[in-house]
Design an enzyme around this catalytic site. Structure first.
Site, mmCIF file in Angstrom:
data_model
loop_
_atom_site.group_PDB
_atom_site.id
_atom_site.type_symbol
_atom_site.label_atom_id
_atom_site.label_comp_id
_atom_site.label_asym_id
_atom_site.label_seq_id
_atom_site.Cartn_x
_atom_site.Cartn_y
_atom_site.Cartn_z
ATOM 1 N N TYR A 185 45.075 23.638 8.933
ATOM 2 C CA TYR A 185 44.284 23.570 7.917
ATOM 3 C C TYR A 185 44.376 22.101 7.462
ATOM 4 O O TYR A 185 44.940 21.370 7.915
ATOM 5 C CB TYR A 185 44.785 24.471 6.774
ATOM 6 C CG TYR A 185 46.387 24.380 6.325
ATOM 7 C CD1 TYR A 185 47.269 23.261 6.372
ATOM 8 C CD2 TYR A 185 46.806 25.661 5.481
ATOM 9 C CE1 TYR A 185 48.351 23.498 5.858
ATOM 10 C CE2 TYR A 185 48.213 25.588 5.020
ATOM 11 C CZ TYR A 185 48.900 24.460 5.366
ATOM 12 O OH TYR A 185 50.171 24.405 5.042
ATOM 13 N N GLU A 186 43.539 21.912 6.412
ATOM 14 C CA GLU A 186 43.078 20.420 5.950
ATOM 15 C C GLU A 186 42.718 19.684 7.263
ATOM 16 O O GLU A 186 42.870 18.409 7.496
ATOM 17 C CB GLU A 186 44.261 19.775 5.340
ATOM 18 C CG GLU A 186 45.027 20.107 3.983
ATOM 19 C CD GLU A 186 44.012 20.303 3.196
ATOM 20 O OE1 GLU A 186 42.737 19.482 3.148
ATOM 21 O OE2 GLU A 186 44.213 21.380 2.243
ATOM 22 N N GLY A 187 41.961 20.073 7.922
ATOM 23 C CA GLY A 187 41.168 19.586 9.218
ATOM 24 C C GLY A 187 42.079 19.735 10.480
ATOM 25 O O GLY A 187 43.271 19.304 10.319
#
Lengths: 597, 597
Positions: free
Chosen positions: B438-440
């Site tokens: 998550y978050e890239g």
């Protein structure tokens, strides 16, 4: 997505790397012709794909459960599937025809075990442990024990377990406290608590044959005072029918991270007067016999690593083909399937190449086992036994460690969906985590590799294997294919690193035992990447030859070379780091005093 | 075992590596004296250890749940803990005093964030996302939006979310389809489905402030047509009181592998007429603003990796001290605690050294952020901004990838017990798995590192950092300590490998974009081990100086040198393998056609 057995790769490894036709030529292996083997594997693939694989997800969602004080009900469908498994003869693939088995070589049983485990790791554990019990009885059991138990174990009517661990005795079996008291009639009464007993209780078979480590009165302390007993769940009458319920009871099962459908039992022996047990072989030689089961089981757990990694790989490929996201880096009008993204490709290749390398190494080891057991030539038997024994801790330790990495990459390929349980990728990540722990942790395997397999013979077996690797390097040198040249370069650095490390182990074992064992796991991993890389290099040589000759499936052979190239540059290239960890790294390992942590 | 914050190491890194006193000297950072900071961290450690950490296990066993069509009830105790968290001012550590925050530097907020996440990853996600929302409003929100939302977000009365992902738009935000229709009164009506929304619905705060990406009518295609909106769960009246329920509803939450107490919501906007939204900043600049939140959030997720790894390490150490099994290799009468076994020691050192290296690198990055925001000198601000931006993808990608390895080793140290959920080690292994996603994803971070952070400036920032690493190598050369000499040797090979790779990236970006991006993740990992190794080397230099001067805690400083030595030989030594993967490895990555998988 269901499981599709990688039969093409399996047959390639069997025929081109593991020497199936040489195995077929061994006395007692006449039935294992390449054609017959292919037919057996096709049949097994069908059975595993259609009957066993569909039970994998439900087993995770609705695990086996414990109830009514001592009963375990397995996941719906398991009982019927196990019946079908036994009836089709799959439990007996590698066991003697004398007791109803198919008597096929280990080299043939090995891909069958891989397929069963790819289909369903939890399900496959029951046959896996049964194989171990069969092995122990075959080696050390009396004729009476063999006559009483083997046929029903081999037919899948009954199942087997291994009872080693106790709460205070995990890796250290010297601490086993269970006891067995002779009754004067040749039988014993067994008392004690055993934990982590895989399929220690279940409803899939009519009887469960527990093989149990315990101490007889006045037995010596430590591992030299442990004996092995058969303790059946139901006593067996003279006529072979089932008699009284024995005094062994499942008092709970564990709530685990993975392999949830496989019940992990706490077994209580003798709480109601004593469990009737029968001595296997001689008193105080139990550990030795248990090691027979364990060595078979260790190899099989290595196969579990390869199997779950293969399944995770297949799932990741399927998702990468279907998930549309982002444009192609080289420029495309719209978004494309993520299999076009270089990093997704890198992850898939990492998964694929490690699975293929580990598979090749394991099958080659299985072929050595067959030669060690069947060759008419004493020297051949001996050399193959040493080779096989050297490889067992590597097959177990390396294949299971990499299965975690592969399953983790499988989750990563799925992105956010990978973290959602419904997707199914996470199950492999959870399931795989037990593999480097049970049947001897990676450290135990690595200590075996360092101590018994390397230092004991002064590195002779290791160096004999390195000499074979060097011959493959020479063959690679003769090729004008740039991929093979790149593979040769990495294999040469890798084998040099491994040689340095073998010398380091042999030279320092006496003067600095902690220093040597500080690097035992890195040594195991180094051996894994170098010997796995060696097999991939051999595979690339075969593929190049076939391509030049215009033989066989060109796409498959090109892919094999590409996969070998990836393995060389991305996995085998880790060799120099491992070498540093081992040769220079012990100072760091032991730098802190206990109270500095 | 509960969590005990590693305050000694934190203060060492703050004072000796990250330059807390230099940060304290910056305009606007006058309150952050080393003494004050130590007091703040002690208070935070106490709060996290006593109030938050005890909720970690129960959150895993009794996750947040969805009910009544659109409600989420969080784990028992979370609501009260979050109230206490807000009231104690912990949400506001790094936010402006103007809106009720403490206005402390990022360098001080960073260890606080680490502690909160070590205590409870699931709990900490709510403040983490709220920080992101605050950051976005501070940067791009109108005065009215700031006045309406900031104070309540900073006090912890309300919480914030980030709404990016849609079923078809994960890593690729160009595919966002949610739409926002202007109502003529300055407000918009927002329609669409958002998935994977962390704390998208819960019962811990009076209001939830959703920051939502959507397209206005006639917006351009792709990422240049995305705007950012505030969509509160409850509309806010002029007087600041809560008004009507807005048309955003949680239609389900996910069943996840880990961080189970953190509700991951599917949010439906506008199914009952439209959700009222307020444009943040200008139309079509949403992605730019979202990146402000994301960069803060990416750094924070990197801290999550460090935090969960620290917690897993502490648990493993505790178990290794207490589990008695096997004799000491050097010979002992009876069995000893497993912390005496070399391979257990190796695993613990691997965990410890990676956590310490990643922590040091992250805190150094946070100090650069502060200099970039507060220095009076333009050139200093610029240089520090470039340094910070280079490090963000590494802190995010490397720290989270290693957290999986550390948590996995944590399970392994526990042996069979590690696989049993009650033990608790498995939770970290499950929880950590989301962090590289998550978050890239790690690939997204790596692409950022390759493209924006390395190729765009022709490698200038990377080389400026390498020049600093070389200065550390020179300092190491001056020491007569053999550990420092060994560290220097590995750091020198590592920095050379990194330099080669930077040149490779810069030189091949145009001619072979797929080839360069094939190595993006190995490049990120290489940068992580080299820069983490650099920080450990700096730490060892400080420790040696202090030991020679007879200053401070000698045991701590000796342990720091030992840990740095371990990192050099066992982790930094992987650099040459990564270099090979990147420079020679692209052929293997792209070798197969799609249909050959």
């Amino acid at each position: 997505m269901s499981y599709v057995a990688p039969l093409k790769d399996m047959m390639f490894v069997l025929n081109e790397l593991a020497g199936l036709s040489q195995v077929n030529a061994l006395p007692g292996c006449e039935d294992a012709s390449p054609e017959t083997v292919e037919a057996v594997l096709e049949e097994n693939a069908k059975f595993c794909g259609e009957v066993i694989a569909p039970l994998n997800v439900i087993g995770d969602k609705e695990p086996s459960y414990w109830h009514d004080g001592n009963k375990v009900t397995t996941t719906k469908g398991f009982k019927e599937a196990f019946k079908a498994f036994g009836e089709a003869g799959w439990q007996g693939v590698q066991h003697p025809t004398e007791f109803g088995g198919q008597g096929l070589p280990k080299l043939v049983a090995t891909p069958c075990i891989e397929m069963l485990n790819s289909a369903n790791l939890s399900f496959a554990l029951c046959p896996l442990l049964t194989d171990g019990a069969i092995e122990a009885l075959l080696t050390a059991g009396s004729d009476e024990l063999k006559a009483t138990y083997l046929e029903n174990l081999i037919s899948g009517k009954w199942t087997g377990t291994m009872n080693l661990t106790e709460p205070q005795a995990g890796s250290d079996l010297a601490l086993v406290r269970s006891r067995a008291e002779p009754q004067g009639d040749g039988t014993f009464k067994v008392f004690g608590t055993k934990i982590f007993i895989t399929y220690g209780e279940h409803d899939m078979a009519e009887n469960i044959v527990h093989l149990v480590l315990a101490r007889t009165p006045n037995a010596p302390e430590g591992v030299k005072g442990i004996s092995l007993f058969v303790v059946p769940k139901f006593l067996v009458n003279k006529d072979g029918s089932l008699g009284e319920r024995n005094d062994v009871h499942c008092v709970s099962i564990e709530h685990k991270l993975g392999i949830k459908a496989s019940p992990t039992a706490v077994l209580q022996f003798g709480d109601h007067g004593g469990a009737i047990g029968y001595l296997v072989g001689e008193e105080n030689r139990g550990l030795e016999y248990m090691f027979i089961m364990m060595n078979a089981a260790r190899f099989a757990v290595g196969m579990q690593g390869i199997a779950v990694a293969e399944r995770a790989y297949q799932k990741a490929v399927a998702y990468a083909r279907e998930r549309i996201q982002s444009r192609d880096l080289a420029g495309s009008a719209g978004p494309v399937a993520i299999i076009h993204q270089p990093d997704v490709r890198r992850m898939l290749m990492s998964m694929r190449s490690q699975v293929e390398a580990a598979r090749a190494l394991a099958y080659v080891a299985a072929a050595a086992y067959d030669a060690a057991h069947h060759s008419a030539d004493d020297a051949v038997r001996k050399a193959n036994q040493a080779f096989y024994e050297f490889l067992v801790p590597i097959v177990k330790g390396w294949s299971t460690e990499l299965s975690i990495d592969v399953a983790s990459n499988g989750v990563q390929v799925h992105g956010g969906m990978g973290f959602i349980e419904e997707t199914g990728a996470a199950q492999y990540y959870r399931d795989a985590r037990i593999l480097p722990i049970y049947e001897g942790t990676t450290a135990i395997q690595a200590n075996d590799l360092v101590g018994r397999k390397t230092a004991r013979d002064g590195g002779a077996t290791a160096k004999a294997i390195l000499a074979q690797v060097r011959r493959t390097e020479e063959e690679l040198s003769a090729s004008d294919n740039p991929d093979l040249a790149a593979i040769r370069a990495q294999l040469a650095s890798g084998s040099k690193a491994l040689e340095d490390v073998v010398n380091f182990v042999v030279n320092n074992m006496k003067s600095d035992i902690k220093g040597v064992f500080s690097g035992s796991v890195p040594y195991l991993k180094l051996a894994g990447v170098v010997l796995g890389g060696w097999q991939m290099a051999r595979a690339a040589l075969v593929a190049e030859r076939k391509l030049k000759a215009g033989e066989g499936d060109a796409k498959f052979h090109q892919a094999k070379i590409g996969t070998a190239r990836f393995f060389a540059d991305h996995i085998l290239s880790q060799a120099s780091g491992y070498r540093t960890s081992i040769v220079d790294g012990s100072a760091g390992v032991m730098a802190l005093a206990e109270d500095q942590f």
